[in-house]
Design a protein around this motif. Structure first.
Motif, PDB file in Angstrom:
ATOM      1  N   ASP A   1      -8.631  -4.414  -3.920  1.00 26.62           N
ATOM      2  CA  ASP A   1      -7.348  -4.513  -3.214  1.00 26.62           C
ATOM      3  C   ASP A   1      -6.297  -5.179  -4.092  1.00 26.62           C
ATOM      4  N   ASP A   2      -5.171  -4.526  -4.238  1.00 30.43           N
ATOM      5  CA  ASP A   2      -4.055  -5.009  -5.061  1.00 30.43           C
ATOM      6  C   ASP A   2      -2.969  -5.541  -4.127  1.00 30.43           C
ATOM      7  N   MET A   3      -2.659  -6.828  -4.252  1.00 27.20           N
ATOM      8  CA  MET A   3      -1.676  -7.444  -3.357  1.00 27.20           C
ATOM      9  C   MET A   3      -0.250  -6.948  -3.632  1.00 27.20           C
ATOM     10  N   VAL A   4       0.007  -6.466  -4.824  1.00 27.87           N
ATOM     11  CA  VAL A   4       1.306  -5.854  -5.106  1.00 27.87           C
ATOM     12  C   VAL A   4       1.464  -4.581  -4.276  1.00 27.87           C
ATOM     13  N   GLU A   5       0.387  -3.838  -4.159  1.00 28.66           N
ATOM     14  CA  GLU A   5       0.405  -2.634  -3.329  1.00 28.66           C
ATOM     15  C   GLU A   5       0.596  -2.987  -1.857  1.00 28.66           C
ATOM     16  N   MET A   6       0.034  -4.106  -1.445  1.00 31.53           N
ATOM     17  CA  MET A   6       0.199  -4.532  -0.052  1.00 31.53           C
ATOM     18  C   MET A   6       1.673  -4.768   0.276  1.00 31.53           C
ATOM     19  N   GLU A   7       2.410  -5.383  -0.629  1.00 31.39           N
ATOM     20  CA  GLU A   7       3.832  -5.635  -0.385  1.00 31.39           C
ATOM     21  C   GLU A   7       4.634  -4.345  -0.360  1.00 31.39           C
ATOM     22  N   GLU A   8       4.227  -3.369  -1.177  1.00 31.19           N
ATOM     23  CA  GLU A   8       4.883  -2.061  -1.126  1.00 31.19           C
ATOM     24  C   GLU A   8       4.597  -1.390   0.219  1.00 31.19           C
ATOM     25  N   GLU A   9       3.376  -1.542   0.697  1.00 28.49           N
ATOM     26  CA  GLU A   9       3.008  -0.991   2.001  1.00 28.49           C
ATOM     27  C   GLU A   9       3.831  -1.644   3.109  1.00 28.49           C
ATOM     28  N   ARG A  10       4.011  -2.944   3.014  1.00 30.00           N
ATOM     29  CA  ARG A  10       4.806  -3.667   4.011  1.00 30.00           C
ATOM     30  C   ARG A  10       6.253  -3.160   4.013  1.00 30.00           C
ATOM     31  N   LEU A  11       6.785  -2.942   2.827  1.00 29.49           N
ATOM     32  CA  LEU A  11       8.151  -2.434   2.710  1.00 29.49           C
ATOM     33  C   LEU A  11       8.272  -1.047   3.324  1.00 29.49           C
ATOM     34  N   ARG A  12       7.297  -0.188   3.085  1.00 22.87           N
ATOM     35  CA  ARG A  12       7.316   1.165   3.640  1.00 22.87           C
ATOM     36  C   ARG A  12       7.268   1.117   5.167  1.00 22.87           C
ATOM     37  N   MET A  13       6.443   0.237   5.711  1.00 23.65           N
ATOM     38  CA  MET A  13       6.343   0.110   7.166  1.00 23.65           C
ATOM     39  C   MET A  13       7.670  -0.341   7.764  1.00 23.65           C
ATOM     40  N   ARG A  14       8.274  -1.339   7.129  1.00 23.94           N
ATOM     41  CA  ARG A  14       9.546  -1.847   7.640  1.00 23.94           C
ATOM     42  C   ARG A  14      10.630  -0.781   7.588  1.00 23.94           C
TER      43      ARG A  14
ATOM     44  N   LYS B   1     -18.473   5.851 -19.267  1.00 26.00           N
ATOM     45  CA  LYS B   1     -19.018   6.493 -18.082  1.00 26.00           C
ATOM     46  C   LYS B   1     -19.262   5.481 -16.969  1.00 26.00           C
ATOM     47  N   THR B   2     -19.786   4.302 -17.338  1.00 25.72           N
ATOM     48  CA  THR B   2     -20.037   3.245 -16.354  1.00 25.72           C
ATOM     49  C   THR B   2     -18.739   2.739 -15.748  1.00 25.72           C
ATOM     50  N   GLU B   3     -17.741   2.574 -16.612  1.00 30.51           N
ATOM     51  CA  GLU B   3     -16.445   2.080 -16.155  1.00 30.51           C
ATOM     52  C   GLU B   3     -15.768   3.088 -15.228  1.00 30.51           C
ATOM     53  N   ALA B   4     -15.859   4.353 -15.560  1.00 27.11           N
ATOM     54  CA  ALA B   4     -15.262   5.396 -14.725  1.00 27.11           C
ATOM     55  C   ALA B   4     -15.941   5.455 -13.356  1.00 27.11           C
ATOM     56  N   GLN B   5     -17.240   5.279 -13.352  1.00 33.93           N
ATOM     57  CA  GLN B   5     -17.984   5.286 -12.093  1.00 33.93           C
ATOM     58  C   GLN B   5     -17.590   4.093 -11.221  1.00 33.93           C
ATOM     59  N   HIS B   6     -17.447   2.929 -11.855  1.00 34.97           N
ATOM     60  CA  HIS B   6     -17.040   1.722 -11.123  1.00 34.97           C
ATOM     61  C   HIS B   6     -15.638   1.899 -10.532  1.00 34.97           C
ATOM     62  N   TYR B   7     -14.752   2.521 -11.297  1.00 39.59           N
ATOM     63  CA  TYR B   7     -13.380   2.755 -10.838  1.00 39.59           C
ATOM     64  C   TYR B   7     -13.368   3.628  -9.590  1.00 39.59           C
ATOM     65  N   GLU B   8     -14.153   4.687  -9.578  1.00 33.40           N
ATOM     66  CA  GLU B   8     -14.216   5.570  -8.422  1.00 33.40           C
ATOM     67  C   GLU B   8     -14.818   4.871  -7.218  1.00 33.40           C
ATOM     68  N   GLU B   9     -15.797   4.009  -7.454  1.00 30.60           N
ATOM     69  CA  GLU B   9     -16.408   3.249  -6.361  1.00 30.60           C
ATOM     70  C   GLU B   9     -15.405   2.303  -5.719  1.00 30.60           C
ATOM     71  N   MET B  10     -14.573   1.659  -6.538  1.00 35.16           N
ATOM     72  CA  MET B  10     -13.563   0.738  -6.012  1.00 35.16           C
ATOM     73  C   MET B  10     -12.503   1.493  -5.209  1.00 35.16           C
ATOM     74  N   LYS B  11     -12.120   2.669  -5.675  1.00 37.00           N
ATOM     75  CA  LYS B  11     -11.152   3.482  -4.937  1.00 37.00           C
ATOM     76  C   LYS B  11     -11.714   3.877  -3.569  1.00 37.00           C
ATOM     77  N   LYS B  12     -12.957   4.284  -3.562  1.00 32.96           N
ATOM     78  CA  LYS B  12     -13.592   4.685  -2.310  1.00 32.96           C
ATOM     79  C   LYS B  12     -13.730   3.499  -1.367  1.00 32.96           C
ATOM     80  N   LYS B  13     -14.074   2.348  -1.916  1.00 32.89           N
ATOM     81  CA  LYS B  13     -14.232   1.154  -1.088  1.00 32.89           C
ATOM     82  C   LYS B  13     -12.899   0.725  -0.489  1.00 32.89           C
TER      83      LYS B  13
END
Length: 438
Positions: free
Chosen positions: A289-302, A205-217
């Motif tokens: 923040d996942d830097m792998v996701e950042m590179e995917e975002e960069r690719l999508r923008m390009r 339960k604690t881990e699930a709550q932390h996961y949702e907080e990170m997504k929101k942040k």
């Protein structure tokens, strides 16, 4: 699962512009060389390892070496400089190979033979591992970047095949990266769920709550401007260039950010324009923040900007195309860019299929592991038998050696005859030595 790193992404982008090979001599700034071929005999230089960035294609080295040698020929260099994308795709540029100097053609022949040998070796190794006979001619048909029916000389057809294959393969390269990223995200979610299964109710339960907080942040970030829009470019103009957004001038902006001054935005230069937008969403110091996701975002923008601006689809943005884009209605786009967290990358059904694929893979690996273990045990058993036989022979050797020495001492080889029936074949060297000694 290994995701393409930022450095590899940059390298691939650099070659897209130099690559569509051949499409794009436009990136080269040197002044055309005027050479009288009747008087000037070109000297063939030793070709060093290609200096351009890697494309990620399996025939990458061959591709780059061919390009770099063709650029050494003054005639072909001039034709390449003046060629457009349609001429290249239609094979008109390939026909200019007939006018390339003999010395360069000889070197191209050598490069092709080396590539053929490399492919044959790869095919043989692959099929030796898998077992079975190798039909080289049938397997070479899988490789479209050269004419395998003529393994000795580099012809117009080889250049045409190389251009067509590189163009097609690079166009599908980005799709492959998107698929790889999707698998990366599904694996990340799969591992998260598996970890939750190992926890007790309270910890889960604690881990699930932390996961949702990170997504929101992570989702709580400033507005991300639409890539290539007026707001996005003005932000770069102001924050990176230190200029007044009220005095924004597209032509000046283009010249400032055309870092190599060739009159084009290649994919690397284009992606650099998105850094400010990406920094609003991603920070390597933040857990969420996942830097792998950042590179995917960069690719999508390009890709988005290329689809909007690159009208001739040569994977470059010319000054003319850029200016034309700033006059379109889309340039005034005010809507926020939809970032990755706002759009699901996969469905629950796709995740279940992926997890089943992982289960099947694990079962297959376990089965192969069991088979390998059985083979190992069988080899160990045979080794033990051989060791036992070796030990037994070593114990018997002194006895038979003594008998043979007695024969030698008796001064006659005739008495060796009966011994042939009692001496094991493995001890025959002793018999030969004894007779030879006598």
């Amino acid at each position: 699962f290994i995701y393409v790193s930022n450095q590899m992404v940059k390298g691939t982008s650099l070659v897209h512009c130099g690559l569509i090979l051949l499409s794009l001599w436009l990136c080269i700034q040197s002044v055309p060389i005027s050479v009288d071929k009747a008087k000037e005999k070109p000297q063939v230089e030793e070709l060093e390892s290609p200096q351009s960035a890697e494309t990620g294609l399996h025939y990458d080295r061959y591709l780059r070496e061919v390009i770099e040698y063709l650029e050494k020929d003054p005639h072909f260099k001039e034709k390449l400089k003046n060629a457009n994308m349609d001429d290249i795709k239609q094979g008109k540029l390939s026909k200019e190979l007939d006018f390339v100097h003999h010395n360069f053609r000889t070197k191209l022949d050598e490069l092709k033979r080396e590539e053929m040998n490399r492919l044959r070796m790869l095919i043989k190794v692959k099929h030796d591992i898998q077992g079975g006979n190798v039909d080289h001619q049938a397997l070479l048909k899988q490789f479209d970047h050269l004419n395998h029916l003529n393994p000795n000389t580099f012809e117009v057809d080889d250049l045409d095949r190389l251009i067509q294959s590189a163009t097609k393969d690079l166009e599908t390269f980005d799709k492959g990266r998107h698929d790889e990223f999707k698998r990366y995200e599904m694996m990340k979610e799969h591992e998260r769920r598996e970890r939750l299964k190992t926890m007790n109710e309270e910890v889960r339960k604690t881990e699930a709550q932390h996961y949702e907080e990170m997504k929101k942040k992570h989702a709580d970030h400033p507005k991300v401007n639409h890539p290539g829009s007026e707001d996005q470019l003005k932000e770069v103009w102001q924050e990176s260039d230190g200029l007044d957004p009220e005095n924004f001038d597209p032509k000046t902006f283009f010249k400032i950010h055309d870092s190599n001054g060739d009159g084009f935005f290649d994919e690397n230069e284009l992606e650099a324009l998105f850094t400010k937008e990406l920094e609003k969403v991603y920070n390597p110091k933040n857990e969420e923040d996942d830097m792998v996701e950042m590179e995917e975002e960069r690719l999508r923008m390009r890709e988005h900007v290329m689809n909007e601006v690159d009208t001739n689809k040569d994977r470059l943005v010319s000054l003319g195309e850029f200016i034309a884009a700033t006059k379109k209605e889309e340039f005034l786009e005010k809507d926020e860019w939809e970032t990755l967290e706002q759009k699901p990358l996969y469905t629950e059904e796709e995740l279940r299929e992926y997890e089943q694929h992982l289960v099947n893979e694990e079962l297959d690996i376990n089965q192969k592991s069991v088979e390998l273990q059985k083979q190992r045990e069988e080899l160990e058993r045979k080794q033990e038998e051989l060791n036992a036989q070796k030990f037994g022979l070593q114990q018997q050797a002194p006895i038979y050696r003594g008998l043979l020495l007695d024969v030698v001492a008796a001064g006659s080889t005739l008495t060796c005859g009966p011994l042939l029936h009692v001496i094991p074949p493995s001890l025959s060297p002793f018999m030969s030595s004894a007779v030879l000694y006598k």
